[in-house]
Every structure is written in structure tokens, then in C-alpha cells.
Design an enzyme around this catalytic site. Structure first.
Site, PDB file in Angstrom:
ATOM      1  N   ARG A  78      39.571 -54.545  30.096  1.00  0.00           N
ATOM      2  CA  ARG A  78      38.742 -53.460  29.552  1.00  0.00           C
ATOM      3  C   ARG A  78      39.059 -53.366  28.066  1.00  0.00           C
ATOM      4  O   ARG A  78      40.209 -53.127  27.679  1.00  0.00           O
ATOM      5  CB  ARG A  78      39.049 -52.150  30.277  1.00  0.00           C
ATOM      6  CG  ARG A  78      38.225 -50.946  29.832  1.00  0.00           C
ATOM      7  CD  ARG A  78      38.459 -49.794  30.802  1.00  0.00           C
ATOM      8  NE  ARG A  78      37.781 -48.560  30.428  1.00  0.00           N
ATOM      9  CZ  ARG A  78      38.365 -47.519  29.846  1.00  0.00           C
ATOM     10  NH1 ARG A  78      39.670 -47.556  29.570  1.00  0.00           N
ATOM     11  NH2 ARG A  78      37.674 -46.440  29.557  1.00  0.00           N
ATOM     12  N   ASN A 154      34.133 -43.673  26.964  1.00  0.00           N
ATOM     13  CA  ASN A 154      35.443 -43.334  27.514  1.00  0.00           C
ATOM     14  C   ASN A 154      35.621 -41.819  27.609  1.00  0.00           C
ATOM     15  O   ASN A 154      35.357 -41.091  26.649  1.00  0.00           O
ATOM     16  CB  ASN A 154      36.544 -43.903  26.613  1.00  0.00           C
ATOM     17  CG  ASN A 154      37.929 -43.600  27.146  1.00  0.00           C
ATOM     18  OD1 ASN A 154      38.343 -44.121  28.176  1.00  0.00           O
ATOM     19  ND2 ASN A 154      38.666 -42.743  26.436  1.00  0.00           N
ATOM     20  N   GLU A 155      36.030 -41.329  28.780  1.00  0.00           N
ATOM     21  CA  GLU A 155      36.385 -39.913  28.993  1.00  0.00           C
ATOM     22  C   GLU A 155      35.462 -38.995  28.205  1.00  0.00           C
ATOM     23  O   GLU A 155      35.904 -38.242  27.332  1.00  0.00           O
ATOM     24  CB  GLU A 155      37.850 -39.706  28.617  1.00  0.00           C
ATOM     25  CG  GLU A 155      38.788 -40.575  29.449  1.00  0.00           C
ATOM     26  CD  GLU A 155      40.262 -40.414  29.106  1.00  0.00           C
ATOM     27  OE1 GLU A 155      40.592 -39.649  28.173  1.00  0.00           O
ATOM     28  OE2 GLU A 155      41.096 -41.065  29.763  1.00  0.00           O
ATOM     29  N   HIS A 221      40.057 -41.845  36.065  1.00  0.00           N
ATOM     30  CA  HIS A 221      41.319 -42.116  35.385  1.00  0.00           C
ATOM     31  C   HIS A 221      42.399 -41.287  36.072  1.00  0.00           C
ATOM     32  O   HIS A 221      42.273 -40.065  36.191  1.00  0.00           O
ATOM     33  CB  HIS A 221      41.219 -41.771  33.906  1.00  0.00           C
ATOM     34  CG  HIS A 221      40.280 -42.663  33.152  1.00  0.00           C
ATOM     35  ND1 HIS A 221      40.101 -42.579  31.779  1.00  0.00           N
ATOM     36  CD2 HIS A 221      39.472 -43.668  33.575  1.00  0.00           C
ATOM     37  CE1 HIS A 221      39.223 -43.488  31.396  1.00  0.00           C
ATOM     38  NE2 HIS A 221      38.824 -44.161  32.472  1.00  0.00           N
ATOM     39  N   TYR A 223      46.035 -39.952  36.092  1.00  0.00           N
ATOM     40  CA  TYR A 223      47.301 -39.642  35.435  1.00  0.00           C
ATOM     41  C   TYR A 223      47.953 -38.468  36.169  1.00  0.00           C
ATOM     42  O   TYR A 223      48.074 -38.496  37.388  1.00  0.00           O
ATOM     43  CB  TYR A 223      47.069 -39.373  33.943  1.00  0.00           C
ATOM     44  CG  TYR A 223      46.632 -40.604  33.177  1.00  0.00           C
ATOM     45  CD1 TYR A 223      47.527 -41.652  32.919  1.00  0.00           C
ATOM     46  CD2 TYR A 223      45.322 -40.751  32.728  1.00  0.00           C
ATOM     47  CE1 TYR A 223      47.142 -42.786  32.222  1.00  0.00           C
ATOM     48  CE2 TYR A 223      44.920 -41.893  32.035  1.00  0.00           C
ATOM     49  CZ  TYR A 223      45.838 -42.906  31.786  1.00  0.00           C
ATOM     50  OH  TYR A 223      45.446 -44.033  31.105  1.00  0.00           O
ATOM     51  N   GLU A 250      41.562 -46.266  34.644  1.00  0.00           N
ATOM     52  CA  GLU A 250      42.829 -46.163  33.921  1.00  0.00           C
ATOM     53  C   GLU A 250      43.844 -45.522  34.849  1.00  0.00           C
ATOM     54  O   GLU A 250      43.498 -44.663  35.667  1.00  0.00           O
ATOM     55  CB  GLU A 250      42.726 -45.285  32.667  1.00  0.00           C
ATOM     56  CG  GLU A 250      42.004 -45.890  31.491  1.00  0.00           C
ATOM     57  CD  GLU A 250      42.089 -44.987  30.256  1.00  0.00           C
ATOM     58  OE1 GLU A 250      43.007 -44.111  30.213  1.00  0.00           O
ATOM     59  OE2 GLU A 250      41.254 -45.144  29.350  1.00  0.00           O
ATOM     60  N   TRP A 279      46.454 -48.844  32.106  1.00  0.00           N
ATOM     61  CA  TRP A 279      46.449 -48.533  30.664  1.00  0.00           C
ATOM     62  C   TRP A 279      47.881 -48.618  30.172  1.00  0.00           C
ATOM     63  O   TRP A 279      48.753 -47.973  30.739  1.00  0.00           O
ATOM     64  CB  TRP A 279      45.900 -47.140  30.408  1.00  0.00           C
ATOM     65  CG  TRP A 279      45.871 -46.851  28.927  1.00  0.00           C
ATOM     66  CD1 TRP A 279      46.893 -46.397  28.161  1.00  0.00           C
ATOM     67  CD2 TRP A 279      44.764 -47.061  28.051  1.00  0.00           C
ATOM     68  NE1 TRP A 279      46.509 -46.293  26.852  1.00  0.00           N
ATOM     69  CE2 TRP A 279      45.198 -46.702  26.746  1.00  0.00           C
ATOM     70  CE3 TRP A 279      43.460 -47.527  28.218  1.00  0.00           C
ATOM     71  CZ2 TRP A 279      44.370 -46.783  25.643  1.00  0.00           C
ATOM     72  CZ3 TRP A 279      42.644 -47.589  27.109  1.00  0.00           C
ATOM     73  CH2 TRP A 279      43.089 -47.227  25.840  1.00  0.00           C
TER      74      TRP A 279
END
Length: 458
Positions: A78, A154-155, A221, A223, A250, A279
Site C-alpha cells: 500500500r 486514507n482515514e 484500520h 489500532y 492498517e 503499518w
């Protein structure tokens, strides 16, 4: 972010009902595509992303990263790009990135980073601005549909007004298709990619329907929001049960907002046949240097996170399968995965007869990859013989009244029941033994027998 997942999936029943009409094979016009909640290459082989992200826009001279990422077993990279929030990546630069991906036999997910944290972070671009950037790159992206996925932004929303994500993302997809893009599209979740408010999960059907090609994949993503196995499995299960395509776009092994459960993330992705992209390769700053997978862009200097991602249980080295467009084997989902509604051949492949009388030759195989009342999707794989060829023509005749209605990666003409397919500009030249593929949608009524096909090389 300290908001945590609820134990039950909110509005899942409504999501399932709304998705019932989206489980037939994707009607994409080229290259990588969605079918039944999975990702497929043009030849019908399932493709499961295993790779990482590379911050190209901030480190454009680190072109050796592509070879380094491939050397550790990845099948996807990516690539971070910018249209102006940072130094813009020009069309020629992006063309070079695609060349590096192809040289290193990597599927290339190109993402526009300008949109990160829109509505909360100063300077963030809108998704409309991201689409403007992609339109400006169209000349170097067209023809790369087998190799490139476009991650629109992205985001694209922070935590402010995240509910606006649905309409903005739907509009971005519609604009991309109206501009003529035939690529698989990827869309990131709001809430800085982590969707803790469930906006993406609960409105995914609406966004998917905004794509006339039904060729959009959702990216979560993971996290600190995803720090327990229950949260991870509930989120993945919601999409899998619904039959919508999801990748973990991610994730890390730690983060400032909490400690992600990367072991469950990777194990569940492998069990369910879901792609994941860690990531990130190298060059992180601002207090998140711990997310570097290698030190100073050196593939021989893995960090603890890099060792976990590439060489650990359910890691990239053990689970990645190279895309068949590069000659890799076709990946197979783990036996423990939930049943899939992905398309399966409804008839046995029909091998061609090879022409004789010259050193240049080719063969072709016709496979029905999905079928539904009145319609079907088929792929044809073309393989060069023992010498390099500069072009090919595949022919067949339908016996049951079928008709081709839409095609990709070939120029198709018909005369009654006879069909002729010839290569397009970017897939005619094949080395000895090399393959390419084209596909099409068709109509049928009563029977859909597989015809015999012939291939002639130039």
C-alpha cells in the site's frame, strides 16, 4: 480514542437484509474484482492481500523498499501518495511506482493520504479533492486494473461529523466510475479509520450500492480500538456474514491509543480469508517510531514488530500467495473459514486446441466463474506457447444462444453466435509460457454450456 465496541452488532439484521441483492458476482469492467465478499483476479483466482504500507510520498527516493518488501514474502504494498497536502506525487512519479510494484511482483494499493482526519485535523482534504487527484492521474492508471487498487482516501474522517462519511464516500465512488475508472476501489472507515461509531459497518450496504460495478472493498484500520479478541471477531464477522468485502488496511502491534491484539487480528484474517496490510515499512516519526517494521528501510534489520508481521504465526511469510498475474499460485481459504458465497465455476473449463504450423502459438481456457438467472460471468485465460508472441485472438461459438453483454481486458466482437476476442494494447505481448486473462458478462436462457475455444498468436 477511548470508545469501545458494544457487545452486540448494532443494526446487523438491517444490514443483512439490505445486502441480499449484492451477493451475485461483481460486474466490474476490468482486473481485480469483488465477488461474494471476496477479492478475485481477472482469471477467477481468489486473491488475499498480505503486505505492508510504504510512505512513498515522504520518502520518494527509497525506491529499494519495494524489493525489500517483496523479499520478505509480501504480495501487496500500500503506497502513500499526496495530491497537495504534502509535496504532490506527479503522474510520472505514480507511473514509476506502478512499475516498481510490477517489477517486484506486488499488487499495488495506491492511497491518497491528503484526506487523513478530515473534519478534525487542520489541512485535511475532502474526498472530492481526492477524486480530483485520481482523475488527474487517470492516464497512468488506465490499463493497470490487474495490478492496481485505488484506495480513494486514507482515514477520510476524524471523529467530528463521522456520519457524513456515508454520503461523501458514496459520492466519491460515483464520481470515480463516472470518470471512467474500472479499477477495484478501496474505501477507508471514518473515526481515523477505526469505525468505533460503526458508521461504515452499518451503512456499508448503501456505499456498496453506490458503485455500479459492485467492485468496492472496505478497509478497517485496527489500532487501540481493537484491543480484545471479542471486538476484532465481532467486527470481521459482521462483514463476512453480510457478504461484503473487507480488508484490514492498517494495524500495528501497539499504539498510543491502546494495545491492538495483533495476534487475533492475524489469526482471524487467516482463518477467514481476509487480507491484511501492516503499518508501516519504515520512516515513522512523531512518537510512533515503534510502528517501523525495519530500521532505516533495510529489509535485513527487522524490528520486533517487523519480525512479528513477516515471520510470526499467521504472518506474511507463512500465508502470502503471489498474485497469479505474476505467475503465483492461487490462494485457498483456510478450511476453518466460514462458508463463502464467492462465485465458483458452474461448468468445467474448456481447453482450446492449439494451432499448428508455426513457432508462435497460444492456448486458451474458458471458465464460467459465476452464474445467476439470466446472466453469467466468465473468464478466459490465454497462455503463450514456446515462443514470445506479440498478440492473440481467441474464438468460440455458442451452441445455446448465449450472448456477451460487457467485457474487459479484450476487444470482443460477435457475429450471430460466433465470438472473437483480441488483445488490447497492454496484454498482447506475452513471453513464452506467460499468461494473461480477460473476462466478460453474458446472458443465457435455458442452458449455458461451455464452448470450445481456439487461440491464434501473432
Amino acid at each position: 480514542m477511548n470508545t469501545r465496541f458494544a457487545a452486540a452488532a448494532i443494526a446487523l439484521a438491517a444490514l443483512l437484509v439490505s445486502l441480499l441483492s449484492f451477493t451475485s458476482p461483481a460486474q466490474a469492467a476490468a482486473g481485480l474484482r469483488v465477488g461474494g465478499g471476496k477479492i478475485y483476479e481477472a482469471n477467477g483466482s481468489q486473491f488475499i492481500m498480505r503486505g505492508t504500507s510504504h510512505a512513498h510520498t515522504w520518502y520518494p527516493s527509497r525506491t529499494g523498499s519495494f524489493a525489500g518488501i517483496k523479499s520478505l514474502g509480501a504480495n501487496t504494498v500500500r503506497v502513500v501518495l499526496s495530491g497537495g497536502r504534502w509535496t504532490p506525487n506527479s503522474a510520472s512519479d505514480v507511473s514509476g511506482v506502478i512499475t516498481l510494484c510490477r517489477q517486484n511482483r506486488l499488487i499495488c494499493v495506491l492511497e491518497n493520504h491528503d484526506t487523513t482526519g478530515y473534519g478534525e485535523q487542520s489541512g485535511a482534504y475532502t474526498l472530492d479533492q481526492a477524486v480530483d487527484y485520481w482523475i488527474g492521474l487517470k492516464s497512468v492508471l488506465t490499463g493497470q486494473e490487474n495490478h492496481v487498487v485505488i484506495n480513494i482516501g486514507n482515514e477520510p474522517y476524524g471523529n467530528n461529523n463521522a456520519s457524513a462519511w456515508t454520503a461523501a464516500t458514496s459520492n466519491a465512488i460515483s464520481r470515480m466510475r463516472a470518470a471512467g475508472f474500472q479499477h477495484m476501489l478501496m474505501v477507508d472507515a471514518p473515526n481515523w479509520g477505526q469505525d468505533w461509531g460503526f458508521v461504515m459497518r452499518d451503512t456499508a450496504a448503501t456505499v456498496f450500492a453506490a458503485d455500479p460495478q459492485r467492485n468496492t472493498v472496505f478497509s478497517i484500520h485496527m489500532y487501540g480500538v481493537f484491543d480484545t479478541a471479542a471486538e476484532i471477531t465481532a467486527y470481521l464477522q459482521a462483514f463476512q456474514t453480510a457478504g461484503l468485502p473487507l480488508v484490514i488496511g492498517e494495524f500495528g502491534d501497539m499504539h498510543s491509543d491502546g494495545d491492538p491484539d495483533e495476534d487475533t487480528i492475524m489469526a482471524q484474517a487467516q482463518a477467514r480469508g481476509i487480507g491484511y496490510l501492516g503499518w508501516s515499512w519504515s520512516g515513522n516519526g512523531g512518537g510512533v517510531e515503534y510502528l517501523d517494521q525495519v530500521t532505516d528501510f533495510d529489509a535485513t534489520r527487522l524490528t520486533s514488530w517487523g519480525r512479528r508481521l513477516f515471520n510470526g504465526a499467521n504472518g506474511i511469510a507463512a500465508t502470502a500467495k503471489e498474485a497469479t498475474i505474476y505467475g503465483g499460485s492461487s490462494p485457498s481459504p483456510s478450511p476453518s473459514a466460514s462458508p463463502s458465497t464467492s462465485p465458483s465455476p458452474s461448468a468445467s473449463p474448456s481447453p482450446s486446441t492449439s494451432p499448428s504450423g508455426g513457432p508462435k502459438s497460444c492456448s486458451a481456457t474458458y471458465t464460467v466463474t459465476g452464474q445467476w438467472p439470466g446472466g453469467f460471468q466468465a473468464d478466459v485465460t490465454v497462455t503463450a506457447g514456446g515462443a514470445t508472441i506479440s498478440g492473440w485472438t481467441v474464438k468460440w461459438t455458442y451452441a445455446d444462444g448465449q450472448a456477451v453483454t460487457q467485457s474487459w481486458n479484450a476487444a470482443i466482437t460477435t457475429s450471430g453466435s460466433s465470438v472473437t476476442a483480441t488483445n488490447v494494447s497492454y496484454n498482447g505481448g506475452l513471453g513464452a509460457g506467460a499468461t494473461t486473462a480477460f473476462g466478460f458478462l453474458g446472458s443465457w436462457n435455458g442452458a449455458n454450456g461451455v464452448p470450445s475455444v481456439t487461440c491464434a498468436a501473432a
